[in-house]
Design a protein around this motif. Sequence first.
Motif: not given
Length: 128
Positions: A5-7, A9-12, A92-95
């Motif tokens: 999930r962190k990975a 988020l990185e492109p966003l 982020i909410t999903l994470q």
Amino acid sequence: EVTERKAALEPLRVAVASKAAEAEALAGHVETLSKESKEWQERVRKLLAKDKSTVAAEQHDKLVEEKSALAAQLQAASAAKEKAEGELTAAITLQERLRKAGGTFKTQAKERERERDAEREAKVKAEE
């Protein structure tokens, strides 16, 4: 799972930073063109005062159109930036939800393990 999930988020985050930089660049360009437009307007006023027949009104109109086009580009870039920020917020909410669910799962797994241990101990005691 969290690292995935962190990975994701990185492109966003990179997209948001890119759009923010693009919006700032366009804002600076619009400001520059606005200053140029004001300078041209002042020049046109001065030329009108000297000789009303030699005014380059077409240039003024062109600059006004150019300014409008750049303002539209800035607005589109700002909208794209806001969209990217919204996607980042959703990610982020999903994470956070996934982290919470993972914590709940770990708690449930520990509880089941304790129950199994208690059942084994009870079984061993019953066999004795």
